[in-house]
Design a protein around this motif. Structure first.
Motif, mmCIF file in Angstrom:
data_model
loop_
_atom_site.group_PDB
_atom_site.id
_atom_site.type_symbol
_atom_site.label_atom_id
_atom_site.label_comp_id
_atom_site.label_asym_id
_atom_site.label_seq_id
_atom_site.Cartn_x
_atom_site.Cartn_y
_atom_site.Cartn_z
ATOM 1 N N ILE A 117 0.842 -1.200 0.000
ATOM 2 C CA ILE A 117 0.000 0.000 0.000
ATOM 3 C C ILE A 117 0.875 1.247 0.000
ATOM 4 N N ALA A 118 1.928 1.206 0.785
ATOM 5 C CA ALA A 118 2.840 2.347 0.849
ATOM 6 C C ALA A 118 3.474 2.606 -0.517
ATOM 7 N N ARG A 119 3.921 1.544 -1.153
ATOM 8 C CA ARG A 119 4.536 1.694 -2.479
ATOM 9 C C ARG A 119 3.549 2.268 -3.482
ATOM 10 N N HIS A 120 2.355 1.741 -3.416
ATOM 11 C CA HIS A 120 1.313 2.186 -4.333
ATOM 12 C C HIS A 120 1.099 3.697 -4.215
ATOM 13 N N VAL A 125 2.804 9.838 -6.490
ATOM 14 C CA VAL A 125 3.174 11.227 -6.246
ATOM 15 C C VAL A 125 3.910 11.766 -7.474
ATOM 16 N N ALA A 126 3.505 12.911 -7.962
ATOM 17 C CA ALA A 126 4.152 13.513 -9.123
ATOM 18 C C ALA A 126 5.622 13.757 -8.819
ATOM 19 N N GLY A 127 6.479 13.357 -9.734
ATOM 20 C CA GLY A 127 7.916 13.494 -9.521
ATOM 21 C C GLY A 127 8.567 12.185 -9.135
ATOM 22 N N VAL A 128 7.756 11.210 -8.745
ATOM 23 C CA VAL A 128 8.269 9.874 -8.432
ATOM 24 C C VAL A 128 8.170 9.024 -9.684
ATOM 25 N N ARG A 129 9.285 8.490 -10.136
ATOM 26 C CA ARG A 129 9.272 7.667 -11.353
ATOM 27 C C ARG A 129 9.079 6.189 -11.018
ATOM 28 N N GLY A 174 5.639 -9.589 15.448
ATOM 29 C CA GLY A 174 6.731 -8.674 15.217
ATOM 30 C C GLY A 174 6.393 -7.308 15.740
ATOM 31 N N ALA A 175 7.397 -6.550 16.014
ATOM 32 C CA ALA A 175 7.158 -5.218 16.553
ATOM 33 C C ALA A 175 7.819 -4.174 15.692
ATOM 34 N N SER A 176 8.015 -4.477 14.432
ATOM 35 C CA SER A 176 8.756 -3.550 13.593
ATOM 36 C C SER A 176 8.091 -3.436 12.243
ATOM 37 N N THR A 177 7.223 -2.491 12.103
ATOM 38 C CA THR A 177 6.520 -2.335 10.844
ATOM 39 C C THR A 177 6.612 -0.914 10.313
ATOM 40 N N ALA A 178 7.613 -0.217 10.703
ATOM 41 C CA ALA A 178 7.829 1.099 10.111
ATOM 42 C C ALA A 178 8.150 0.920 8.630
ATOM 43 N N ILE A 179 7.875 1.945 7.873
ATOM 44 C CA ILE A 179 7.910 1.813 6.416
ATOM 45 C C ILE A 179 9.106 2.555 5.836
ATOM 46 N N ALA A 180 9.754 1.937 4.891
ATOM 47 C CA ALA A 180 10.803 2.602 4.126
ATOM 48 C C ALA A 180 10.384 2.638 2.665
ATOM 49 N N ILE A 181 10.529 3.784 2.058
ATOM 50 C CA ILE A 181 10.232 3.926 0.635
ATOM 51 C C ILE A 181 11.541 4.241 -0.082
ATOM 52 N N VAL A 182 11.882 3.421 -1.036
ATOM 53 C CA VAL A 182 13.043 3.672 -1.886
ATOM 54 C C VAL A 182 12.510 4.102 -3.241
ATOM 55 N N VAL A 198 5.783 12.412 -0.437
ATOM 56 C CA VAL A 198 5.698 10.956 -0.420
ATOM 57 C C VAL A 198 5.301 10.481 0.979
ATOM 58 N N ARG A 199 5.943 11.061 1.953
ATOM 59 C CA ARG A 199 5.670 10.668 3.335
ATOM 60 C C ARG A 199 4.195 10.913 3.677
ATOM 61 N N ALA A 200 3.711 12.088 3.286
ATOM 62 C CA ALA A 200 2.314 12.411 3.575
ATOM 63 C C ALA A 200 1.368 11.453 2.838
ATOM 64 N N ALA A 201 1.706 11.169 1.586
ATOM 65 C CA ALA A 201 0.839 10.275 0.804
ATOM 66 C C ALA A 201 0.827 8.875 1.396
ATOM 67 N N VAL A 202 1.975 8.415 1.816
ATOM 68 C CA VAL A 202 2.066 7.068 2.379
ATOM 69 C C VAL A 202 1.312 6.991 3.704
ATOM 70 N N VAL A 203 1.515 7.981 4.528
ATOM 71 C CA VAL A 203 0.830 7.979 5.823
ATOM 72 C C VAL A 203 -0.685 7.998 5.612
ATOM 73 N N ALA A 204 -1.130 8.879 4.727
ATOM 74 C CA ALA A 204 -2.569 8.978 4.487
ATOM 75 C C ALA A 204 -3.112 7.688 3.892
#
Lengths: 240, 239
Positions: A117-120, A125-129, A174-182, A198-204
């Motif tokens: 979902i985060a990747r999606h 986001v405009a500017g992300v290729r 597990g207790a580790s589900t923070a998200i990383a976007i590359v 990107v951060r705002a879009a992913v969080v939302a």
């Protein structure tokens, strides 16, 4: 040796014989015209020539099955690659899950679903290729706490769960589900601003789709790419 | 047979599926990171229920060679997520070409699986000097042709080969053009068929197809012209 077609031969018979239509036009060229552009006459001669019009119509009729093939866009059958992917990924014996406690039970959401979902949302986001999503940290055993990342979890947005804090809602395995976007970004964009978007879009997105609250979204700009001519829309790869 | 707790469940059957299992197992020996499994299939991924701007249509996947190159570089470094994304972008293209060249869904499944593994194990051969899709087309076509040759080691396919069976007249009469087109494609000599698939169906330019097939551009043009002529003659004979 190719037998020379008779005077009443159709345009199809003339193909490959180096024999022109009675009007002098090359039937092979007319066939190419039909297969690339359809049966529309392209010059005054074709518009007024019965031989050319007959050939165009005949070729168009016979080419219809190939147009149907070209229009058909079969997709790889669902599941055809699952076994390969499982083999390449390996199968986790202890997959990450976030957990939402409800009144009548609990809901578990795979960490990979959260990452997808985060990747999606990042990719839109405009500017992300291109964007890749993953869990920031993985591998905790049930009940473990991570002293370095005490808040790197996805925790429920439910008020009752919020009151218990991240640890209480971090999941059963597990207790580790923070998200990383590359991501790969368009060259020339304001990268810190892009990261914020990107951060705002992913969080939302994660919040809206899962009811979970991402408490950490790290953004790694891994590559910048020259914008492609005529393109400005966001990268998108889901729902192909 | 389960291997290290992994159950292989190939849709394709036969030797190639077993070879795949062996290859994957070999590649996995101590080198592959273990990450949680999930489905790659975007059709079972996330429902697109968001509200993107109406004038902001999604770009078709696999249409950005720069992103492909970026992803390929990460795959070579062992990035599983990049691999999944690359495969997500191109798997339908792989399957589509395989289906049209091989004219057999089970074989197309097998080739798609083989290519998926090759993207993980053999992507280092993609140097990045050409578009990723060009490299991919070449890999897929070669896999398909190799499979056909393995299956029919004594069959010499030439342009003079005639269809062994009468065509599906009933399909044409019934207007089932897609089936008729696929049947005609299946009976075409392979070098003509490949040229037709790449240029006519996949939309490659003559130059791109020539690069994929490693033949002169004029050869591609010639094969395509013969393919078109043969196809309309065949369709007329069925009509």
């Amino acid at each position: 040796m190719t037998e020379r077609p008779g005077p009443s031969a159709s345009a199809v018979d003339l193909l490959g014989t180096e024999t022109a239509l009675p009007c002098g036009r090359d039937p092979q060229q007319l066939l190419e015209q039909v297969t690339e552009h359809g049966p529309v006459a392209v010059d005054d001669h074709q518009r007024s020539c019965l031989h050319c019009q007959a050939a165009l119509a005949e070729f168009d009729r016979l080419w219809a099955p190939m147009r149907a093939v070209a229009a058909d866009r079969p997709q790889a059958p669902p599941g055809v690659l699952d076994s390969v992917l499982s083999s390449i990924r390996g199968v986790s014996e202890d997959p990450e899950f976030a957990r939402l406690d409800e009144g009548y039970g609990h809901t578990r959401i795979s960490g990979r679903v959260v990452a997808a979902i985060a990747r999606h949302h990042a990719a839109r986001v405009a500017g992300v290729r291109g964007a890749l999503g993953r869990l920031d940290r993985a591998g905790h055993r049930r009940g473990d706490r991570d002293p370095e990342f005490p808040e790197t979890s996805v925790h429920s947005a439910q008020p009752s769960d919020m009151a218990r804090g991240p640890q209480a809602s971090a999941g059963v395995a597990g207790a580790s589900t923070a998200i990383a976007i590359v991501l790969a970004a368009d060259y020339g964009v304001d990268l810190p601003a892009l990261a914020d978007e990107v951060r705002a879009a992913v969080v939302a997105g994660v919040r809206a789709y899962t009811g979970l609250e991402p408490v950490s979204v790290s953004v790694v700009v891994d590559e910048v790419l020259l914008p492609r001519p005529g393109e400005g829309e966001p990268a998108h790869s889901i729902g192909s | 047979m389960p291997r290290n707790g992994i159950a292989f469940n190939y849709r394709g059957t036969g030797r190639s599926a077993r070879r795949l299992e062996q290859r994957v197992a070999a590649e996995r020996e101590g080198t592959v990171a273990r990450v949680p499994a999930s489905t790659l299939d975007p059709r079972r991924d996330i429902p697109d229920v968001g509200t993107p701007p109406a004038d902001d249509p999604p770009r078709p996947p696999g249409e950005d060679p720069d992103v492909d190159r970026w992803l390929a570089g990460r795959v070579v470094e062992g990035d599983v997520e990049a691999y999944e994304e690359l495969l997500r972008r191109h798997r339908d293209r792989i399957y589509r070409i395989a289906l049209r060249v091989l004219a057999d869904p089970a074989d197309a499944d097998d080739v798609t699986q083989e290519i998926a593994i090759q993207l993980w194990t053999g992507l280092a051969s993609f140097t990045g000097s050409a578009a990723f899709t060009t490299w991919l087309y070449r890999v897929v076509v070669n896999r398909c042709l190799n499979l056909r040759r393995r299956r029919r080691p004594t069959e010499e396919i030439t342009e003079s080969t005639q269809p062994a069976t009468p065509g599906p007249e009933a399909r044409v009469v019934a207007g089932q053009e897609l089936e008729a087109g696929m049947a005609a494609l299946a009976e075409m000599p392979e070098e003509l068929r490949v040229a037709l698939v790449l240029v006519q169906l996949e939309g490659l330019t003559y130059a791109q197809a020539a690069t994929v097939l490693k033949v002169p551009e004029a050869t591609v043009r010639g094969r395509l012209a013969r393919a078109r002529a043969q196809l309309v003659k065949q369709m007329r004979s069925w009509a």
